[in-house]
Design a protein around this motif. Structure first.
Motif, mmCIF file in Angstrom:
data_model
loop_
_atom_site.group_PDB
_atom_site.id
_atom_site.type_symbol
_atom_site.label_atom_id
_atom_site.label_comp_id
_atom_site.label_asym_id
_atom_site.label_seq_id
_atom_site.Cartn_x
_atom_site.Cartn_y
_atom_site.Cartn_z
ATOM 1 N N ARG A 71 0.835 -1.186 0.000
ATOM 2 C CA ARG A 71 0.000 0.000 0.000
ATOM 3 C C ARG A 71 0.874 1.241 0.000
ATOM 4 O O ARG A 71 1.865 1.293 0.709
ATOM 5 C CB ARG A 71 -0.882 0.017 1.237
ATOM 6 N N ARG A 109 0.978 7.128 1.353
ATOM 7 C CA ARG A 109 0.103 8.294 1.325
ATOM 8 C C ARG A 109 -1.332 7.871 1.052
ATOM 9 O O ARG A 109 -1.567 6.871 0.392
ATOM 10 C CB ARG A 109 0.565 9.254 0.224
ATOM 11 N N HIS A 110 -2.270 8.620 1.563
ATOM 12 C CA HIS A 110 -3.660 8.355 1.225
ATOM 13 C C HIS A 110 -4.400 9.665 0.999
ATOM 14 O O HIS A 110 -3.981 10.722 1.464
ATOM 15 C CB HIS A 110 -4.340 7.546 2.338
ATOM 16 N N ARG A 111 -5.494 9.539 0.262
ATOM 17 C CA ARG A 111 -6.277 10.740 -0.045
ATOM 18 C C ARG A 111 -7.172 11.115 1.128
ATOM 19 O O ARG A 111 -7.431 10.302 2.006
ATOM 20 C CB ARG A 111 -7.131 10.503 -1.291
ATOM 21 N N THR A 112 -7.682 12.360 1.093
ATOM 22 C CA THR A 112 -8.537 12.791 2.197
ATOM 23 C C THR A 112 -9.938 12.209 2.078
ATOM 24 O O THR A 112 -10.678 12.165 3.061
ATOM 25 C CB THR A 112 -8.652 14.315 2.231
ATOM 26 N N ALA A 113 -10.341 11.806 0.855
ATOM 27 C CA ALA A 113 -11.662 11.197 0.696
ATOM 28 C C ALA A 113 -11.679 10.316 -0.533
ATOM 29 O O ALA A 113 -10.827 10.426 -1.396
ATOM 30 C CB ALA A 113 -12.741 12.265 0.566
#
Lengths: 291, 271
Positions: free
Chosen positions: A284, A287-291
């Motif tokens: 994975r 980083r990940h998105r806010t939505a």
């Protein structure tokens, strides 16, 4: 360039038996790979395996009565397969028992009958022939038969596609809007038998399941929709046939296992590098998105 | 006033000779909004299955007026969430009554699917695989499928289970919209307050119908008490229910059948 030609094209251009083998196995992939996808998404992956055993007594009876001839053995296999498929399907539909149990019961009975019949006449060499097929010795009758089976399968899939998808996705919904649920289940089982019988000409009863299930299982790691999954499975199946036949030609390997192992390699690779495979789901991004 | 959409005539539904819905007679008026209430095992889901035709009656009859298209959202959906499909594929199943097996999907069908997704608050979910939806989102998607089905008779079996307040109020609003469009709606529900507030009609089941009619009157304390006194367990030694017994169910005065639309229908079942 010439080496490439010698490796990839020459075998098919120079030898008629290779052409036949190629045509037969490609036709077979065209129909049996989409059927395999539906077997898989219906969680009936092992049904193909069971069914392939179920075919044995019919094929063996044909062999017993007419010797090593394709048409009687095929018709016998078709009859035995239909009895197993429809019998176990009917028990699952109309009694409390689920399909896995009824299928196991029917194919075990069928397999025992088959072994009994084979043992009445013939040697173990003949049994090997029935079980492992002869893709390099396909005659006209066998090719016609495989072609016919492919056409029937593709036409049936095209007609019943929507019902088959609905029956797999939400069977109770299909029952509430249409009476097609039960018929389409049996039509599907009939297609499975048909393709196994077609496959056992080329690859034998045991390996024909491989060409049905391995490309489907591999395609599962690449897409989340059933239409591209069927197309991808067919493409994987066809390329496995080509590479299997070439390997078989150049290294004097038995052709059936070479085809199936080629598909097996694609499957193992797909587990690892598929877009829904191990590496992409394990690795994975941090980083990940806010939505 | 209104014509009947569903007519039950001395309907008994059940499993292995044991009734789950026992001698139900009456009518559901066209355009009515009815809540079906009762304890677990009181025959609510069974009644739904009987109306859809998935379960055949042991005796009696259930007749849906011809020409009424049915949409049925079962309690335990047999939906396979691992099936490789997107939300839009799931909702498009609802086009079956319009297009059937072979009819091509037209541009207006795609519009109908998009509009349904917007209506249930799932705009932008079209391409999501169905195995990534939460429970509430899936329920919204199934409501969207019901919307697309554009049915005259809508059967919802416990649609409010494990649903948050926001989703609940959205789904209630949808049901009210269907009611305004004069569709006939039956909803299995457990929350009495919710039924009193939003449903004009209610049918209280305890294997037999205990009360049927105006929702507030149906859910009166004395009716609820009577509904609670039934035995859920099957009795293997219970006497066979013959024609005479059936007769007594309707005339012993124990069951108060209030039904505004067809008051006499309740009493003619055993004849």
């Amino acid at each position: 360039m010439d080496a490439m030609y010698q490796a990839l094209l020459a075998p098919f251009i120079d030898f008629a038996f290779m052409q036949r083998a190629l045509a037969g196995s490609l036709l077979l992939s065209l129909a049996s790979c989409p059927v395999g996808v539906f077997l898989m998404v219906r969680r009936m992956s092992l049904t193909g395996d069971a069914m392939a055993h179920g075919i044995l007594p019919g094929a063996a009876a044909g062999f017993l009565l007419f010797g090593l001839q394709i048409v009687p053995m095929t018709i016998g296999g078709l009859i035995a397969g239909m009895v197993v498929a429809l019998g176990s399907g009917a028990v699952a539909r109309f009694t409390v028992q689920k399909e896995d149990a009824s299928m196991a019961a029917f194919y075990l009975i069928s397999l025992a009958v088959g072994v009994l019949i084979v043992s009445l006449r013939g040697s173990s060499v003949d049994l090997m022939h029935v079980l492992f097929g002869t893709v390099l010795a396909l005659n006209d009758a066998a090719l016609t038969l495989i072609g016919l089976i492919s056409v029937v399968t593709l036409v049936a899939l095209a007609i019943f596609w929507r019902a088959l998808v609905a029956e797999c996705m939400d069977p109770l919904f299909l029952r509430s809007v249409s009476k097609l649920g039960t018929p389409v289940h049996f039509i599907f089982l009939a297609l499975v038998v048909l393709n196994l019988v077609g496959g056992f000409q080329a690859l034998g009863t045991l390996l024909s399941v491989g060409l049905m299930m391995l490309p489907a299982a591999a395609a599962r790691f690449w897409t989340v929709r059933v239409e591209p999954m069927c197309l991808l499975a067919t493409a994987i199946g066809m390329s496995s046939c080509v590479s299997g036949l070439l390997l078989s030609y150049h290294f004097s390997l038995p052709s059936g296992p070479a085809i199936i192992l080629s598909a097996g390699v694609v499957y193992l690779a797909s587990i690892l590098i598929g877009s829904r495979g191990v590496l992409s789901t394990r690795n994975r991004p941090s980083r990940h998105r806010t939505a | 006033m209104a014509e009947a959409c569903i007519t039950f005539s001395d309907l008994t539904l059940g499993y292995n000779n044991h009734p789950a819905v026992h001698h139900l007679t009456g009518t559901v008026a066209k355009g009515s909004l009815t809540a079906i209430v009762g304890a677990n095992g009181s025959g609510k889901s069974t009644l739904m299955k009987g109306i859809v035709g998935v379960l055949k009656p042991i005796s009696g009859k259930v007749a849906v007026k011809s020409g009424n298209r049915i949409a049925y959202l079962p309690q335990q959906s047999e939906l396979d969430r691992s099936f490789p499909a997107r939300v839009v594929d799931l909702v498009s199943l609802g086009l079956w009554p319009r297009r059937g097996l072979l009819g091509r999907y037209r541009p207006e069908d795609c519009d109908a699917v998009s509009r349904a997704l917007v209506a249930v608050g799932l705009a932008g979910f079209e391409k999501r695989p169905i195995d990534t939806l939460s429970g509430g989102q899936l329920q919204r998607a199934l409501f969207a499928r019901v919307l697309v089905q554009d049915a005259d008779l809508i059967l919802l079996d416990e649609p409010f289970n494990a649903i948050d307040m926001k989703t609940l109020s959205d789904l209630i609003a949808l049901i009210k919209r269907w009611h305004q469009e004069s569709r006939t709606i039956l909803v299995v529900a457990h929350d009495f307050d919710l039924v009193r507030e939003h449903f004009p009609q209610a049918l209280l089941l305890a294997r037999q119908p205990v009360a049927w009619g105006d929702a507030r009157k149906t859910l009166a304390p004395e009716n609820l008490l009577r509904a609670r006194q039934f035995h859920e367990a099957w009795d293997e030694t219970a006497p066979w229910c013959g024609p005479d017994d059936a007769h007594s169910h309707h005339h012993d005065g124990e069951h108060h059948h209030h039904h505004d639309h067809a008051p006499d229908a309740i009493h003619k079942g055993a004849a």
